[in-house]
Design a protein around this motif. Structure first.
Motif, mmCIF file in Angstrom:
data_model
loop_
_atom_site.group_PDB
_atom_site.id
_atom_site.type_symbol
_atom_site.label_atom_id
_atom_site.label_comp_id
_atom_site.label_asym_id
_atom_site.label_seq_id
_atom_site.Cartn_x
_atom_site.Cartn_y
_atom_site.Cartn_z
ATOM 1 N N GLY A 639 0.799 -1.225 0.000
ATOM 2 C CA GLY A 639 0.000 0.000 0.000
ATOM 3 C C GLY A 639 0.828 1.269 0.000
ATOM 4 O O GLY A 639 0.375 2.323 -0.470
ATOM 5 N N HIS A 642 1.485 3.285 -3.397
ATOM 6 C CA HIS A 642 0.598 4.299 -3.976
ATOM 7 C C HIS A 642 1.272 5.673 -4.005
ATOM 8 O O HIS A 642 0.917 6.521 -4.827
ATOM 9 C CB HIS A 642 -0.694 4.407 -3.164
ATOM 10 C CG HIS A 642 -1.594 3.214 -3.270
ATOM 11 N ND1 HIS A 642 -2.106 2.772 -4.468
ATOM 12 C CD2 HIS A 642 -2.097 2.382 -2.312
ATOM 13 C CE1 HIS A 642 -2.874 1.711 -4.248
ATOM 14 N NE2 HIS A 642 -2.893 1.459 -2.955
ATOM 15 N N ILE A 741 -6.621 -1.904 -4.783
ATOM 16 C CA ILE A 741 -6.894 -1.575 -3.386
ATOM 17 C C ILE A 741 -6.453 -2.767 -2.541
ATOM 18 O O ILE A 741 -7.040 -3.854 -2.625
ATOM 19 C CB ILE A 741 -8.394 -1.274 -3.154
ATOM 20 C CG1 ILE A 741 -8.876 -0.196 -4.140
ATOM 21 C CG2 ILE A 741 -8.636 -0.858 -1.715
ATOM 22 C CD1 ILE A 741 -8.198 1.138 -3.995
ATOM 23 N N ASP A 743 -6.478 -3.157 0.733
ATOM 24 C CA ASP A 743 -7.283 -3.376 1.940
ATOM 25 C C ASP A 743 -8.633 -3.942 1.523
ATOM 26 O O ASP A 743 -9.406 -3.290 0.818
ATOM 27 C CB ASP A 743 -7.450 -2.055 2.686
ATOM 28 C CG ASP A 743 -8.184 -2.214 4.012
ATOM 29 O OD1 ASP A 743 -9.350 -2.654 3.988
ATOM 30 O OD2 ASP A 743 -7.593 -1.885 5.055
ATOM 31 N N TYR A 746 -11.868 -1.780 2.319
ATOM 32 C CA TYR A 746 -12.108 -0.671 1.405
ATOM 33 C C TYR A 746 -12.394 -1.174 -0.008
ATOM 34 O O TYR A 746 -13.138 -0.523 -0.758
ATOM 35 C CB TYR A 746 -10.904 0.275 1.392
ATOM 36 C CG TYR A 746 -10.908 1.248 2.558
ATOM 37 C CD1 TYR A 746 -11.749 2.347 2.555
ATOM 38 C CD2 TYR A 746 -10.079 1.041 3.656
ATOM 39 C CE1 TYR A 746 -11.755 3.245 3.612
ATOM 40 C CE2 TYR A 746 -10.082 1.925 4.731
ATOM 41 C CZ TYR A 746 -10.923 3.037 4.700
ATOM 42 O OH TYR A 746 -10.939 3.914 5.769
ATOM 43 N N ARG A 747 -11.827 -2.318 -0.373
ATOM 44 C CA ARG A 747 -12.073 -2.852 -1.716
ATOM 45 C C ARG A 747 -13.552 -3.154 -1.907
ATOM 46 O O ARG A 747 -14.091 -2.979 -2.998
ATOM 47 C CB ARG A 747 -11.223 -4.104 -1.934
ATOM 48 C CG ARG A 747 -11.138 -4.525 -3.379
ATOM 49 C CD ARG A 747 -9.932 -5.411 -3.669
ATOM 50 N NE ARG A 747 -9.874 -6.599 -2.858
ATOM 51 C CZ ARG A 747 -8.911 -6.874 -1.975
ATOM 52 N NH1 ARG A 747 -7.935 -6.006 -1.773
ATOM 53 N NH2 ARG A 747 -8.921 -8.001 -1.289
ATOM 54 N N TYR A 765 -14.190 7.416 0.235
ATOM 55 C CA TYR A 765 -13.656 6.135 0.699
ATOM 56 C C TYR A 765 -12.215 5.959 0.198
ATOM 57 O O TYR A 765 -11.328 5.490 0.931
ATOM 58 C CB TYR A 765 -14.513 4.971 0.177
ATOM 59 C CG TYR A 765 -15.889 4.886 0.809
ATOM 60 C CD1 TYR A 765 -16.064 5.042 2.182
ATOM 61 C CD2 TYR A 765 -17.012 4.621 0.018
ATOM 62 C CE1 TYR A 765 -17.336 4.946 2.751
ATOM 63 C CE2 TYR A 765 -18.275 4.525 0.579
ATOM 64 C CZ TYR A 765 -18.430 4.698 1.951
ATOM 65 O OH TYR A 765 -19.675 4.611 2.506
ATOM 66 N N PHE A 766 -11.985 6.303 -1.054
ATOM 67 C CA PHE A 766 -10.661 6.182 -1.653
ATOM 68 C C PHE A 766 -9.651 7.055 -0.904
ATOM 69 O O PHE A 766 -8.536 6.631 -0.592
ATOM 70 C CB PHE A 766 -10.744 6.577 -3.127
ATOM 71 C CG PHE A 766 -9.476 6.373 -3.913
ATOM 72 C CD1 PHE A 766 -8.702 5.232 -3.753
ATOM 73 C CD2 PHE A 766 -9.066 7.327 -4.841
ATOM 74 C CE1 PHE A 766 -7.539 5.042 -4.504
ATOM 75 C CE2 PHE A 766 -7.914 7.149 -5.587
ATOM 76 C CZ PHE A 766 -7.147 6.007 -5.425
ATOM 77 N N ASN A 768 -9.822 8.090 2.224
ATOM 78 C CA ASN A 768 -9.576 7.516 3.549
ATOM 79 C C ASN A 768 -8.690 6.276 3.466
ATOM 80 O O ASN A 768 -7.847 6.034 4.350
ATOM 81 C CB ASN A 768 -10.906 7.168 4.222
ATOM 82 C CG ASN A 768 -11.654 8.412 4.684
ATOM 83 O OD1 ASN A 768 -11.038 9.423 5.029
ATOM 84 N ND2 ASN A 768 -12.980 8.362 4.674
ATOM 85 N N TYR A 769 -8.893 5.490 2.412
ATOM 86 C CA TYR A 769 -8.030 4.326 2.196
ATOM 87 C C TYR A 769 -6.575 4.762 2.035
ATOM 88 O O TYR A 769 -5.667 4.180 2.640
ATOM 89 C CB TYR A 769 -8.504 3.558 0.961
ATOM 90 C CG TYR A 769 -7.453 2.651 0.371
ATOM 91 C CD1 TYR A 769 -7.118 1.443 0.977
ATOM 92 C CD2 TYR A 769 -6.781 3.013 -0.814
ATOM 93 C CE1 TYR A 769 -6.144 0.613 0.431
ATOM 94 C CE2 TYR A 769 -5.809 2.193 -1.358
ATOM 95 C CZ TYR A 769 -5.494 1.000 -0.738
ATOM 96 O OH TYR A 769 -4.522 0.186 -1.273
ATOM 97 N N LYS A 772 -4.949 5.753 5.243
ATOM 98 C CA LYS A 772 -4.538 4.597 6.037
ATOM 99 C C LYS A 772 -3.207 4.040 5.531
ATOM 100 O O LYS A 772 -2.332 3.668 6.332
ATOM 101 C CB LYS A 772 -5.628 3.520 5.973
ATOM 102 C CG LYS A 772 -5.306 2.275 6.787
ATOM 103 C CD LYS A 772 -6.445 1.257 6.705
ATOM 104 C CE LYS A 772 -6.104 0.008 7.498
ATOM 105 N NZ LYS A 772 -7.193 -1.008 7.409
ATOM 106 N N GLN A 773 -3.030 3.987 4.207
ATOM 107 C CA GLN A 773 -1.779 3.462 3.650
ATOM 108 C C GLN A 773 -0.605 4.390 3.947
ATOM 109 O O GLN A 773 0.517 3.935 4.154
ATOM 110 C CB GLN A 773 -1.922 3.250 2.133
ATOM 111 C CG GLN A 773 -3.035 2.291 1.726
ATOM 112 C CD GLN A 773 -2.992 0.989 2.488
ATOM 113 O OE1 GLN A 773 -1.950 0.337 2.579
ATOM 114 N NE2 GLN A 773 -4.137 0.596 3.067
#
Length: 814
Positions: A639, A642, A741, A743, A746-747, A765-766, A768-769, A772-773
């Motif tokens: 992750g 990215h 993705i 996670d 989230y996926r 959502y993207f 926030n994902y 997290k990464q």
């Protein structure tokens, strides 16, 4: 890397000599590490495995220690930990050369020496993101994977073992295939150790039945698409309007962009590579007062000097327009009294025989443009008057009085043989035209820059041959990087051409003048010059839309910054962006026209134009078709990756703009930066390859003597995408379907949705994902920080969500 047979054989011979040397110099096994390295391991690496010294870095710092050998260029691909000769690895009884489990080799007290060495190099490898490693004491070699992405701990994996120098000799093919430069590049050890490469999860796009789909246009959009191309692109090809177009629309070469997201220093040193040691002298084609006098002076003298004039410029920088302007406007008095032949390699789909193509085009243009048929009988006789005089004095000439018919037949056959040598006949014809008509002959070889470097080099050789054999001034256009590389080490290295550089004009000025010219023609005639009378345009919508564009190209700085930076100096691409926007199915054309007609003005929002760039004719974002790159792409289920591209691009820009190297940063520095962050060399190599392909970075070789070093420089495309586009909802909304993705939670949330409110939720959502990464990126003081970008993206997502439904809008999950 291509392995030559002599390298393999040289390595095998060197191993035989090393074995003999060891037999002749038996000691009490008391050599320390330094002696072992000097006498044995150095010879194994440099002589046996044929690693070039430039690709081997000894004593590289790694945390609190040092790596004995880091192998690979520009970044380490394998680490070797050296142990003194007396430290033998106590391998299990009967262990032969081949693959063994690393755990069994390092188990218990007997395996402690090897285990300690393996753990030491694993630590170094993890610190530097290097996947392959080995431990060697000069007689024994153990190769293994020190960094893995398949969830297996390195000590639980397998290793390739060579228990002795004799085993290395008996299994030399295995040794070479796994530890030579070619073997490491080919990743043979990964396959032999059966390391399972775990790809990242599939992005949403792989689950869409009609991906990337085709976006439908309504009638208004379809008509604007056709008319836009007609008036903005096809108009340049109309003979009747050419002079007016070149006078009204030409934007001078070399004017620096007002909107570029990179420093003026980098823009000003666009052709810095040409100033390298032993590089050719290069002069800009235009100065403050127009075309440089050096060009016209060289043009008059080039035929006598018998060397071509090279026009260097990046793809889309305006080389063709400059040539047309030179011929029809700036140097018209010269070309009105000259035969000019323009060979357009971009107009031909196949160039199997380049020489024949040039000759055929030259013959055709002499006939169509100047009504000169060089195969017409009277012209041929005039060209070969001296040859005919010699014929008459020869034996066949005596037939004139004896057998007139045979004489004429022989004379015709003689001329026919001369004409059939088409290259020589064309050269002789041009010489006759020059001497009889007293006119200069100028040949342009253009648009080869859109083809391969090999084709460009071949066309340069043709240009040089023409300059040598034709009585003509020969111009040839090339890409700067091709000319630079080839003039150092390739086809062009033996030639000394006169070189002029063409830098792109300002995109905003070019676009403004194009649109104004189209509007002028529409208002005055409703048609395009030499098109058939039946082809006319009565489109109020096109006029109004062009008015909107004209207004925005004068005052909409944000829109101009988008076009200018993503075009990256390619004017052809900038114009395509505009024509694509005119008829895009992703643009609410009717809304734009309605508001313009109601208020007399319309400001095009960046996100409106951006959608046309992101999607093109597709229904979904396709990274292969879009000029906009997906910076969040990943090649491994990591992750943190990215953020690898934004970090790389930002580092390249920060260091490049601070250095005195015209913005260039060495590949070594880029790899060192990413490996310090824990990214593997393969991850970085993949990111750099993608960055070059998507025009985010320029890659160029630089030389120290004969040693070649790869360097990179940020482009406006890379800087703008990182600094600006990542903050837009429109960008996140598009690339999310192309981004794996990692996670699973989230996926499941990131689905194929179409209503705007649902897409806004998906973008959040993207975001926030990605937040997290980023928490797994531990380094501080980086040149780019995702939290800053995330905060600005959040504001844009909120803006879109609020405008979509101000009464019910709320953050997803709140």
């Amino acid at each position: 890397m291509t392995v030559l047979p002599n390298e393999y054989d040289a390595g095998k011979l060197a191993l035989d000599q090393l074995i003999q040397w060891v037999d002749d110099n038996v000691t009490d096994a008391s050599r320390n590490e330094a002696s072992t390295r000097l006498h044995l391991i150095d010879r194994l690496i440099f002589d046996v495995l044929q690693w070039p010294r430039s690709a081997v870095h000894p004593e590289e710092p790694a945390g609190t220690g040092r790596i004995d050998y880091a192998l690979g260029e520009p970044a380490p691909r394998m680490l070797i930990e050296a142990k003194r000769e007396g430290v033998y690895f106590d391998l299990p009884a009967g262990a032969e050369a081949g693959v063994h489990t690393l755990g069994s080799l390092t188990a218990g007290d007997a395996g402690r020496a090897l285990r300690d060495a393996v753990n030491q190099v694993i630590q170094y490898a993890a610190t530097n993101g290097v996947g392959l490693a080995g431990v060697c004491n000069g007689h024994q070699l153990v190769l293994f994977m020190a960094v893995r992405t398949d969830g297996v701990a390195p000590l639980r994996g397998r290793a390739l073992v060579f228990p002795s120098l004799i085993d290395m000799r008996n299994s030399f093919r295995d040794l070479w295939d796994h530890a030579s430069p070619a073997g490491v590049d080919a990743r043979t050890l990964y396959r032999s150790l059966k390391a399972t490469f775990t790809p990242p999860p599939e992005p949403l796009s792989t689950h869409l039945a009609n991906y990337p789909g085709l976006k439908r246009r309504n009638d208004l959009q379809a008509n604007l698409d056709i008319l836009g191309e007609l008036f903005l692109e096809d108009v340049t090809r109309l003979e009747e309007l050419r002079v007016d177009f070149l006078q009204d629309c030409y934007a001078s070469s070399g004017a620096l962009s007002q909107y570029a997201e990179i420093s003026r220093k980098i823009l000003q040193t666009r052709y810095a590579l040409l100033k390298e040691e032993d590089g050719p002298e290069a002069t800009p084609v235009e100065g403050k007062k127009g075309v440089t006098p050096h060009l016209t002076q060289d043009m008059l003298a080039a035929a006598a000097s018998r060397r071509p004039i090279v026009l260097l410029g990046d793809v889309g920088s305006g080389k063709t327009t400059f040539i047309q302007r030179l011929v029809n406007v700036d140097a018209r008095e010269i070309f009105d009294d000259a035969f000019s032949i323009y060979i357009d390699f971009g107009a031909s789909t196949t160039l199997g025989a380049l020489n024949r193509f040039v000759i055929d085009e030259a013959v055709r243009q002499l006939q169509t443009r100047y009504d000169l048929d060089i195969e017409e009988a009277s012209f041929v006789e005039d060209v070969y008057r001296r040859e005919l005089e010699r014929f008459d004095k020869g034996l066949l000439g005596k037939l004139r009085d004896i057998d007139p018919v045979a004489y004429e037949r022989g004379r015709i056959n003689h001329l026919q043989r001369l004409v059939e040598d088409r290259a020589n006949h064309l050269s002789e014809s041009l010489e006759r035209l020059r001497t009889s008509w007293r006119k200069q002959i100028v040949v342009f070889l253009d648009n080869i820059d859109q083809r391969s470097s090999e084709d460009q080099e071949q066309v340069f050789l043709i240009a040089n041959e023409l300059a040598q054999s034709w009585p003509a001034t020969v111009f040839v256009t090339l890409r700067p990087e091709t000319f630079y590389r080839s003039s150092r080490t390739g086809t062009l290295s033996g030639y000394h051409a006169r070189v002029f550089t063409i830098s792109p004009p300002r995109a905003d000025i070019m676009l403004q003048r194009r649109v104004d010219f189209a509007l002028k023609n529409l208002r005055e005639t409703g048609r395009l010059g030499s098109y058939p009378v039946s082809v006319s345009v009565d489109s109020e919508s096109l006029v109004d839309f062009l008015e909107v564009l004209s207004e925005n190209f004068r005052s909409n700085a944000k829109l101009l910054a988008l076009i200018d930076n993503i075009a990256g100096g390619n004017m052809r691409l900038a114009l395509k962006f505009v024509t694509d926007f005119l008829g895009s199915g992703h643009v609410d054309t009717a809304k734009i026209l309605q508001r313009y007609r109601e208020s007399g003005s319309y400001v095009i929002a960046v996100h409106e134009f951006l959608r046309a760039l992101l999607y093109g004719d597709n229904n979904y974002y396709d990274p292969e078709a879009s000029p906009v790159a997906n910076l969040f792409r990943i090649g491994q289920p990591d992750g943190r990756e990215h953020f690898l591209l934004p970090l790389l691009l930002s580092f390249a820009q920060t260091v490049g703009e601070q250095s005195g190297e015209e913005g260039y940063v060495s590949a070594d520095d880029l790899y060192a930066f990413t490996q310090r962050l824990g990214f593997g060399a393969d991850q970085t190599a993949g990111a750099l390859e993608y960055a070059i392909r998507k025009r985010l970075l320029d890659g160029a070789p630089r030389y120290s003597g004969e040693r070649r070093h790869l360097h990179y420089r940020i482009t406006t495309v890379g800087s703008y995408t990182t600094r600006v586009l990542l903050e837009y909802f429109a960008y996140a909304d598009a690339v999310v379907i192309d981004t794996p993705i990692v996670d699973s939670g989230y996926r499941r949330l990131i689905e194929d949705v179409h209503p705007l409110a649902d897409r806004v939720a998906r973008a959040e959502y993207f975001r926030n994902y990605l937040n997290k990464q980023w928490s797994n990126v531990k380094e501080e003081g980086l040149p780019w920080e995702w939290p800053d970008t995330s905060e600005r993206l959040s504001k844009d997502i909120h803006r879109v969500g609020y405008h979509a439904d101000p009464d019910t809008w709320r953050w997803p999950g709140r």
